[in-house]
Write a protein that holds these residues in place. Structure first.
Motif, PDB file in Angstrom:
ATOM      1  N   VAL A  67      -1.744  11.840  -7.173  1.00 29.85           N
ATOM      2  CA  VAL A  67      -1.256  10.639  -6.505  1.00 29.85           C
ATOM      3  C   VAL A  67      -2.428   9.668  -6.383  1.00 29.85           C
ATOM      4  O   VAL A  67      -3.519  10.044  -5.948  1.00 29.85           O
ATOM      5  CB  VAL A  67      -0.681  10.953  -5.106  1.00 29.85           C
ATOM      6  CG1 VAL A  67      -0.261   9.683  -4.395  1.00 29.85           C
ATOM      7  CG2 VAL A  67       0.490  11.913  -5.216  1.00 29.85           C
ATOM      8  N   THR A  69      -3.410   6.004  -4.698  1.00 26.95           N
ATOM      9  CA  THR A  69      -3.012   4.968  -3.746  1.00 26.95           C
ATOM     10  C   THR A  69      -4.155   3.974  -3.583  1.00 26.95           C
ATOM     11  O   THR A  69      -5.311   4.291  -3.844  1.00 26.95           O
ATOM     12  CB  THR A  69      -2.654   5.552  -2.365  1.00 26.95           C
ATOM     13  OG1 THR A  69      -3.747   6.341  -1.902  1.00 26.95           O
ATOM     14  CG2 THR A  69      -1.413   6.407  -2.420  1.00 26.95           C
ATOM     15  N   LYS A  76      -1.199   0.359   2.828  1.00 32.32           N
ATOM     16  CA  LYS A  76      -1.503   1.365   1.818  1.00 32.32           C
ATOM     17  C   LYS A  76      -0.349   1.388   0.823  1.00 32.32           C
ATOM     18  O   LYS A  76       0.809   1.449   1.214  1.00 32.32           O
ATOM     19  CB  LYS A  76      -1.670   2.726   2.484  1.00 32.32           C
ATOM     20  CG  LYS A  76      -2.454   3.710   1.678  1.00 32.32           C
ATOM     21  CD  LYS A  76      -2.812   4.927   2.518  1.00 32.32           C
ATOM     22  CE  LYS A  76      -3.746   5.824   1.767  1.00 32.32           C
ATOM     23  NZ  LYS A  76      -4.126   6.992   2.536  1.00 32.32           N
ATOM     24  N   HIS A  77      -0.663   1.336  -0.474  1.00 29.63           N
ATOM     25  CA  HIS A  77       0.356   1.273  -1.521  1.00 29.63           C
ATOM     26  C   HIS A  77       0.166   2.411  -2.507  1.00 29.63           C
ATOM     27  O   HIS A  77      -0.941   2.632  -3.008  1.00 29.63           O
ATOM     28  CB  HIS A  77       0.271  -0.058  -2.275  1.00 29.63           C
ATOM     29  CG  HIS A  77       0.421  -1.250  -1.396  1.00 29.63           C
ATOM     30  ND1 HIS A  77       1.641  -1.701  -0.968  1.00 29.63           N
ATOM     31  CD2 HIS A  77      -0.499  -2.077  -0.844  1.00 29.63           C
ATOM     32  CE1 HIS A  77       1.473  -2.755  -0.204  1.00 29.63           C
ATOM     33  NE2 HIS A  77       0.180  -2.999  -0.104  1.00 29.63           N
ATOM     34  N   LYS A  78       1.263   3.107  -2.791  1.00 25.12           N
ATOM     35  CA  LYS A  78       1.213   4.169  -3.785  1.00 25.12           C
ATOM     36  C   LYS A  78       1.331   3.518  -5.166  1.00 25.12           C
ATOM     37  O   LYS A  78       2.301   2.845  -5.469  1.00 25.12           O
ATOM     38  CB  LYS A  78       2.356   5.159  -3.572  1.00 25.12           C
ATOM     39  CG  LYS A  78       2.251   6.396  -4.452  1.00 25.12           C
ATOM     40  CD  LYS A  78       3.396   7.357  -4.238  1.00 25.12           C
ATOM     41  CE  LYS A  78       3.306   7.998  -2.894  1.00 25.12           C
ATOM     42  NZ  LYS A  78       4.297   9.067  -2.710  1.00 25.12           N
ATOM     43  N   ASP A  81       2.457   8.435  -8.802  1.00 23.23           N
ATOM     44  CA  ASP A  81       2.789   9.762  -8.293  1.00 23.23           C
ATOM     45  C   ASP A  81       3.316  10.571  -9.469  1.00 23.23           C
ATOM     46  O   ASP A  81       4.387  10.270  -9.994  1.00 23.23           O
ATOM     47  CB  ASP A  81       3.840   9.669  -7.184  1.00 23.23           C
ATOM     48  CG  ASP A  81       4.127  11.000  -6.526  1.00 23.23           C
ATOM     49  OD1 ASP A  81       3.591  12.035  -6.977  1.00 23.23           O
ATOM     50  OD2 ASP A  81       4.897  11.024  -5.557  1.00 23.23           O
ATOM     51  N   ASP A 104       4.334  10.428 -14.679  1.00 21.48           N
ATOM     52  CA  ASP A 104       5.245  10.693 -13.574  1.00 21.48           C
ATOM     53  C   ASP A 104       6.254  11.738 -14.042  1.00 21.48           C
ATOM     54  O   ASP A 104       6.353  12.046 -15.228  1.00 21.48           O
ATOM     55  CB  ASP A 104       5.894   9.420 -13.041  1.00 21.48           C
ATOM     56  CG  ASP A 104       6.888   8.776 -13.978  1.00 21.48           C
ATOM     57  OD1 ASP A 104       7.143   9.309 -15.067  1.00 21.48           O
ATOM     58  OD2 ASP A 104       7.423   7.715 -13.622  1.00 21.48           O
TER      59      ASP A 104
END
Length: 171
Positions: A67, A69, A76-78, A81, A104
Motif C-alpha cells: 500500500v 499513501t 492522507k490519500h491512498k 493498494d 492491484d
C-alpha cells in the motif's frame, strides 16, 4: 511569516500492514504508480541495492500486500493498494538496483482465457463465482433475472465481467 508546513507532503509504504523499514525508505530511488481505467493499476518501486539486501528480502516476496499513501497537510490519500508480483534486478555498471512491481488485485482476473458456460444463474451469481475463483470477494446488488445459458467464450475473467456489466448498463 506564513505557515508553510501544509505544503510538505509525506510518502508512506506499508508491506503486509506494517510500515516499510526505514532502511528500505532510505534506499528508495523512485516510486511510480500508474492508474488505468481499463487495466489493473501498477506500482513500481526502484531500490538502491548495492549489497543484494532487498532482492532476497522476505518482506518483498511475491504476494506481499503493498500500500502506498501520501499525506499532504492533514489529508492522507491512498495512491495504490495491491500485491507484489515480481522482483527484477537491474545491474548497471557501478550500481545495482531492484525493481519491485506490484499490481492491484484486479490483475488476478486478467490471468488466462476461459471457455465455460453458466447455467440458470443470475449476474450476481456469475460475479461471485468468478471473484471466488480469483481469491477475491465481490460486492454485488440483488439480481432477479435468471439466465438459462451464458457463455464465456475464450476471454479473461476481467473482460467477461466487463462485458456483463456493459450489458447491464454499468459501463
Amino acid at each position: 511569516m506564513p505557515d508553510t508546513t501544509l505544503l510538505l507532503s509525506q510518502f508512506y509504504i506499508t508491506l503486509d500492514g506494517t510500515q516499510a523499514p526505514e532502511a528500505m525508505m532510505l534506499n528508495l530511488v523512485e516510486a511510480t504508480v500508474e492508474n488505468s481505467l481499463h487495466l489493473p493499476d501498477v506500482a513500481t518501486l526502484v531500490l538502491h541495492d548495492p549489497n543484494s539486501t532487498w532482492v532476497d528480502d522476505a518482506s518483498l516476496a511475491p504476494g506481499t500486500k503493498l500500500v502506498i499513501t501520501a499525506k499532504a497537510g492533514a489529508d492522507k490519500h491512498k495512491l495504490f493498494d495491491g500485491e507484489v508480483v515480481e522482483l527484477e534486478s537491474d545491474f548497471t555498471p557501478g550500481e545495482r538496483r531492484v525493481l519491485v512491481r506490484a499490481f492491484d488485485r484486479l490483475h488476478r482476473l486478467s490471468r488466462g482465457r476461459h471457455v465455460r458456460s453458466f447455467l440458470n444463474v443470475t449476474d450476481s451469481d456469475m460475479v461471485n463465482t468468478v471473484a471466488k475463483e480469483a481469491g477475491l470477494s465481490a460486492k454485488v446488488g440483488p439480481a432477479s433475472t435468471v439466465h438459462q445459458y451464458v457463455l464465456q467464450d475464450n476471454t479473461t475473467n476481467l473482460d467477461f465481467l466487463r462485458e456483463r456489466a456493459a450489458l447491464l448498463g454499468y459501463l
